[in-house]
Design a protein around this motif. Structure first.
Motif, short mmCIF file in Angstrom:
data_model
loop_
_atom_site.label_atom_id
_atom_site.label_comp_id
_atom_site.label_asym_id
_atom_site.label_seq_id
_atom_site.Cartn_x
_atom_site.Cartn_y
_atom_site.Cartn_z
N CYS A 126 1.83 -10.74 -0.67
CA CYS A 126 2.50 -10.44 0.60
C CYS A 126 3.95 -10.92 0.50
O CYS A 126 4.31 -11.69 -0.40
CB CYS A 126 1.82 -11.15 1.77
SG CYS A 126 1.97 -12.94 1.70
N PRO A 150 7.36 -5.88 -6.96
CA PRO A 150 7.36 -4.92 -5.84
C PRO A 150 6.05 -4.15 -5.76
O PRO A 150 5.46 -3.83 -6.81
CB PRO A 150 8.53 -3.99 -6.19
CG PRO A 150 9.42 -4.79 -7.08
CD PRO A 150 8.51 -5.69 -7.86
N PRO A 151 5.58 -3.87 -4.54
CA PRO A 151 4.31 -3.17 -4.37
C PRO A 151 4.29 -1.84 -5.13
O PRO A 151 5.31 -1.18 -5.27
CB PRO A 151 4.24 -2.90 -2.87
CG PRO A 151 5.14 -3.91 -2.25
CD PRO A 151 6.21 -4.19 -3.25
N GLU A 153 2.95 2.04 -5.90
CA GLU A 153 2.33 3.25 -5.37
C GLU A 153 1.88 4.01 -6.60
O GLU A 153 2.72 4.45 -7.38
CB GLU A 153 3.35 4.07 -4.61
CG GLU A 153 3.57 3.59 -3.20
CD GLU A 153 4.47 4.54 -2.44
OE1 GLU A 153 3.96 5.30 -1.62
OE2 GLU A 153 5.67 4.51 -2.68
N MET A 157 5.25 1.98 -13.23
CA MET A 157 6.22 2.71 -14.06
C MET A 157 6.89 1.74 -15.05
O MET A 157 6.97 0.55 -14.79
CB MET A 157 7.30 3.32 -13.17
CG MET A 157 6.77 4.08 -12.00
SD MET A 157 6.47 5.77 -12.42
CE MET A 157 8.03 6.47 -11.96
N HIS A 159 10.00 1.04 -15.64
CA HIS A 159 11.08 0.20 -15.11
C HIS A 159 10.52 -0.96 -14.26
O HIS A 159 11.13 -2.02 -14.17
CB HIS A 159 12.08 1.02 -14.29
CG HIS A 159 11.59 1.46 -12.94
ND1 HIS A 159 10.64 2.44 -12.77
CD2 HIS A 159 11.90 1.04 -11.69
CE1 HIS A 159 10.41 2.61 -11.49
NE2 HIS A 159 11.15 1.77 -10.80
N HIS A 160 9.34 -0.75 -13.69
CA HIS A 160 8.69 -1.80 -12.91
C HIS A 160 8.22 -2.90 -13.86
O HIS A 160 8.47 -4.10 -13.64
CB HIS A 160 7.52 -1.20 -12.12
CG HIS A 160 6.94 -2.11 -11.08
ND1 HIS A 160 6.18 -3.21 -11.40
CD2 HIS A 160 6.99 -2.10 -9.72
CE1 HIS A 160 5.79 -3.81 -10.28
NE2 HIS A 160 6.28 -3.17 -9.25
N LYS A 324 -1.22 -3.05 -3.80
CA LYS A 324 -1.36 -1.59 -3.86
C LYS A 324 -1.49 -1.06 -2.45
O LYS A 324 -1.77 -1.79 -1.52
CB LYS A 324 -2.58 -1.23 -4.68
CG LYS A 324 -2.42 -1.66 -6.12
CD LYS A 324 -3.59 -1.20 -6.91
CE LYS A 324 -3.29 -1.31 -8.39
NZ LYS A 324 -4.27 -0.61 -9.18
N GLY A 325 -1.31 0.21 -2.32
CA GLY A 325 -1.31 0.82 -0.99
C GLY A 325 -2.69 0.88 -0.34
O GLY A 325 -3.70 0.55 -0.94
N LEU A 326 -2.67 1.34 0.90
CA LEU A 326 -3.89 1.43 1.68
C LEU A 326 -4.91 2.38 1.02
O LEU A 326 -6.11 2.12 1.06
CB LEU A 326 -3.51 1.96 3.07
CG LEU A 326 -4.45 1.67 4.21
CD1 LEU A 326 -4.78 0.21 4.31
CD2 LEU A 326 -3.82 2.15 5.53
N GLU A 327 -4.40 3.45 0.45
CA GLU A 327 -5.27 4.43 -0.20
C GLU A 327 -6.08 3.74 -1.31
O GLU A 327 -7.29 3.96 -1.44
CB GLU A 327 -4.35 5.51 -0.77
CG GLU A 327 -4.94 6.81 -1.21
CD GLU A 327 -5.69 7.61 -0.16
OE1 GLU A 327 -6.93 7.60 -0.28
OE2 GLU A 327 -5.08 8.25 0.72
N ARG A 355 -0.35 -8.38 5.97
CA ARG A 355 -0.47 -7.57 4.76
C ARG A 355 -1.91 -7.13 4.50
O ARG A 355 -2.17 -6.00 4.13
CB ARG A 355 0.07 -8.35 3.57
CG ARG A 355 0.08 -7.59 2.26
CD ARG A 355 1.07 -6.42 2.28
NE ARG A 355 1.38 -6.05 0.94
CZ ARG A 355 2.44 -6.48 0.27
NH1 ARG A 355 3.32 -7.25 0.87
NH2 ARG A 355 2.65 -6.12 -0.97
N ASN B 99 3.01 -1.83 5.30
CA ASN B 99 1.73 -1.23 5.67
C ASN B 99 1.92 -0.02 6.59
O ASN B 99 1.15 0.92 6.54
CB ASN B 99 0.84 -2.27 6.35
CG ASN B 99 0.34 -3.30 5.37
OD1 ASN B 99 0.92 -3.47 4.30
ND2 ASN B 99 -0.72 -4.01 5.71
N ASP B 102 2.07 3.28 4.81
CA ASP B 102 0.75 3.78 4.37
C ASP B 102 -0.03 4.37 5.54
O ASP B 102 -0.66 5.42 5.41
CB ASP B 102 -0.07 2.61 3.80
CG ASP B 102 0.41 2.20 2.42
OD1 ASP B 102 1.14 2.98 1.79
OD2 ASP B 102 0.07 1.09 1.99
#
Ligand code: SF4
Ligand code: SF4
Lengths: 405, 403
Positions: A126, A150-151, A153, A157, A159-160, A324-327, A355, B99, B102
């Motif tokens: 978070c 950084p979170p 998606e 990648m 660069h990440h 990671k995202g909600l998905e 978060r 959030n 998303d």
């Protein structure tokens, strides 16, 4: 007589629990010793601890301490101390409890965490941790090091990875400068190997819960996770998990469940209310409800491997559940429900952890839609019992169980 | 112009642009690179919290979501964002916005939702390289979604326009500090709002006219050079050599806080009859000072890298640097800009604001500046109480006594 009383409890106590207590006691003593030597860092739960450990820097975990504060029911008092300093009741209660305990260690369980000489935050769980550690830094004078992850998606990648990798190199420089220590390749490999092996055995313990009856309930896992969170990369931690796994395998082999009469299998989502979790789990166990899986303890998975351990760390620590995202969270819950053959799920909406919690209303619908099992959202807090309405929680759980029992 | 009038006006402008066939891309974070969006032929429009919106978030957001994101989400549910053709959310800034993007994406799958992820902390050159790549990815996503490629020529025009705007408003900020009667705070706030709602040449024209008037006033007092020097000092964050006139009207108030809207605050303060029009001289708000004093991107070189350097050079954002640097700057500003009182705004359930405010209050008290804490939400739901607090704070500044 005492054997008989034990037999009648709905819940089976793990024999390895004593070992766990010894491990945690040792961890606490090591923290105090490191602090006295001027070599202690506080770290966030998703921090790549293998690096400070390999560099002989002691570590303590304020979030894990928050769980102790919660279990000891000291949350409201310590949080109020933080509020007296101006920190809003709306902020993360782990943060408030730790700020309160720094202000009043004499009033805190275990007299607070040992004083830190550095604060190592990784924002893969978070963004709050950076602000929280900034506040602690103001109080203690210990400098903050932020490892920015950084979170993500989708896929990570190049660069990440390069960016996080750069942060890890900076971490080594920071620790060298702060503590006059170096990172030796041999030791680093040994620590990362131990850490990976520990996580591997922990994962086996978790996966054993696919069995029916489930050998562990989520309260067992919430306790047993402490070393994998706080003391990865130590041989005695590995030894503990080996003992736990043996016990879990014995239970499976003998058809013994964590609870005596398993009727309903549920998924738990989010951090538990530490001050009430055993009561809630105990009373549900009496009704035949077990939680073979949860998203919280399953967050400590992954492995550090390959020739370039730093790259592996950059990848593993960026890919943690909360980053990671909600998905991705919905996918994870659906997979757990499917793989552990669960009948429903309970989402604990933690008022002071945005978060983990914001988005649960949407994910509840999606998980139900995709898996066909019912779920319920209950609201409260992990540490601050003032933010929780037990009667409401009970009513909602009853409503879920009516559908399932 | 009142807040409600400003909202109406920006809606009118957006409507007209939509009628002219211009796609509008909404954004919510102060350091969104407008120039990149404009380089794709899109119009970036800041999405403001709407004080009149009906709460319609309950099916998707818990009550502990911050008041700003509750408001934004409710606007979407109520179809109150009719002109917006897509939204760019920031990543890695605060947990709530992280959030929200998303949730938005899952609830409104037909919407074009973009995320631009920022580096956090002070990570130097590595952050620039990381962010330049994120900007490139964002630009590609815009091209995919709207079919309009990045244009170098339009990018340069955009850089030029944005810079003209920023540099003019920077000058007004400096003028206000040196000679508060030269330009009202609410006028500065209105320009900030207008330009962020639709960065158009006409706003800059109007701004230029105001700067001319202000320059006249300053010239009469022989303060043009000192204003420019102060503008420069603020940009460079070096305030120790600032010298202020001795006849400044008091009290001098600064406002600090995160996503509190300068125009909304200006309106709140203006409504209090006893507040002198010269009182609010400075802000450290995200859509105020922090956005305006962003360094200009270079015209040469890779546009994404140049933009990354500019955005990461912006001052005082919680995501971009640790608390100590922000506190140091606040201390400098309070001391060298002769501030008497500090209003600390906190959006409800906003982690960045609520974590920072105790430290801000401590710093102010260390340098002997009185403070008041103002819990706000975009709806200003307890406006009367807020006005009362500001009023009694000002009374303590004027007449002494406990704040
Ligand atoms: S906000 Fe949530 S994820 Fe962050 S430290 Fe607090 S409990 Fe943990
Ligand atoms: S008001 Fe605060 S919590 Fe809400 S979106 Fe803005 S910075 Fe984030």
């Amino acid at each position: 007589m005492s054997e008989k009383v034990k037999e009648e409890k709905a819940y089976r106590v793990l024999e390895s629990h004593n070992f766990l207590q010894r491990v945690m006691f040792r961890y606490m003593l090591e923290g105090h010793a490191a602090s006295e030597e001027g070599k202690l860092a506080w770290v966030t739960s998703g921090f790549p601890v293998e690096i400070p450990v390999a560099m002989d820097v002691g570590v303590s975990y304020p979030e894990q301490y928050g769980a102790i504060v919660g279990s000891e029911k000291a949350g409201p008092k310590l949080c109020e101390y933080a509020e007296e300093l101006g920190y809003s009741q709306e902020l993360c209660s782990y943060a408030r409890a730790s700020i309160g305990s720094v202000k009043h260690p004499e009033e805190s369980p275990l007299e607070g965490l040992p004083a830190p000489q550095a604060l190592l935050a990784c924002n893969n769980i978070c963004g709050t941790v950076l602000r929280w550690y900034d506040a602690i830094s103001q109080m203690t004078g210990a400098p903050v090091f932020l490892l920015d992850t950084p979170p993500l998606e989708g896929e990570q990648m190049p660069h990440h990875i390069a960016y996080v990798r750069h942060g890890l190199d900076n971490l080594v420089s920071f620790l060298s400068k702060q503590f006059g220590t170096t990172l030796e390749e041999d030791k680093f490999r040994k620590v990362t190997d131990l850490s990976t092996e520990t996580i591997g055995i922990w994962t086996q313990c978790l996966e054993a819960c696919k069995n029916k009856p489930s050998p562990l309930n989520c309260a067992d896992r919430f306790l047993a996770m402490a070393p994998v969170v706080a003391i990865r990369g130590r041989d005695y931690t590995l030894e503990y998990y080996q003992t736990l796994l043996n016990e879990v395998n014995d239970r499976v082999a003998n058809g013994l469940g964590a609870i005596r009469d398993e009727k309903v299998r549920l998924l738990w989502d989010n951090i538990p209310p530490w001050f009430r979790v055993f009561r809630i789990m105990g009373s549900l166990a009496k009704r035949g409800v077990v939680f073979p899986a949860d998203t919280y303890t399953h967050a400590w998975t992954g492995s550090i491997k390959g020739e370039d351990r730093m790259d592996s760390i950059a990848s593993m620590y960026s890919n943690v559940y909360l980053n990671k995202g909600l998905e991705a969270k919905v996918d994870k819950m659906c997979n757990l429900i499917k793989n552990y053959d669960l009948d429903g799920f309970v989402m604990f909406s933690v008022r002071s952890c945005k978060r983990y919690s914001l988005g649960q209303l949407v994910s509840k619908e999606l998980v139900s839609e995709r898996t066909g099992v019912p779920g319920v959202v209950i609201e409260g807090d992990m540490v601050d019992s003032r933010l929780q309405n037990d009667a409401q929680i009970e009513t909602r759980l009853d409503a879920l169980l009516e559908m399932l029992l | 112009m009142s807040n409600a009038q400003a909202t109406e006006q920006s809606e009118r402008i957006l409507k007209q642009l939509v009628n002219e066939g211009k796609p509008i891309l909404g954004y919510v974070y102060p350091h969104t690179p407008l120039e990149i969006i404009m380089a794709h032929g899109l119009m970036p429009a800041l999405l403001y919290a709407n004080p009149t919106v009906m709460g319609s978030y309950e099916a998707s957001l818990q009550t502990f979501a911050c008041s700003f994101i509750r408001n934004m989400f409710s606007q979407r549910v109520n179809d109150q964002l009719p002109y917006v053709n897509g939204i760019v959310f920031p990543g890695n800034t605060c947990d709530s916005l992280q959030n929200l993007a998303d949730i938005w994406h899952l609830r409104f799958p037909q919407d074009k939702v973009f995320r631009l992820t920022y580096p956090a902390g002070n990570q130097g050159e590595a952050a620039v390289q990381y962010f330049a790549e994120e900007l490139r990815i964002f630009s590609n996503a815009l091209e995919d979604a709207y079919g309009s490629p990045f244009s170098d020529a339009t990018f340069r025009q955009a850089v030029d326009l944005v810079q003209q705007f920023r540099s003019a408003v920077q000058f007004l900020y400096a003028a206000r500090l040196l000679q508060p009667s030269s330009v009202p705070y609410h006028r500065i706030a209105a320009f900030v709002r207008e330009f962020h709602s639709a960065p158009l040449e006409m706003v800059v024209d109007e701004l230029r006219a105001t700067v001319n008037d202000v320059e006249h006033g300053l010239a009469e007092a022989g303060r043009i050079d000192s204003t420019k020097a102060l503008q420069h000092a603020l940009l460079e964050r070096r305030l120790e050599d600032v010298s202020l006139p001795s006849d400044l009207p008091t009290p001098r108030i600064a406002i600090v806080g995160g996503m509190t809207e300068p125009q909304a605050i200006a309106e709140l303060v203006n409504a209090i009859s006893k507040v002198s029009s010269t009182a609010v001289v400075f802000d450290l708000l995200s859509f105020g000072f922090k956005t305006i004093f962003m360094p200009m991107p270079a015209f040469e070189g890779d546009p994404f890298e140049t933009m990354a350097r500019s955005v990461l050079g912006a001052l005082l954002e919680p995501t971009q640097e640790g608390l100590p640097r922000r506190l140091d700057f606040l201390k400098d500003a309070l001391t060298h800009l002769a501030i008497d009182g500090l209003i600390v705004c906190e959006q409800s359930f906003c982690d960045p604001d609520e974590f920072e405010s105790p430290s801000l209050l401590t710093v102010a008290s260390e340098v002997g500046v009185r403070t008041v804490r103002l819990p706000v939400d975009p709806e200003f739901s307890d406006r009367v109480r807020l006005e009362g607090r500001i009023q009694s704070f000002l009374e303590t500044l004027t007449h002494g006594g406990a704040a």
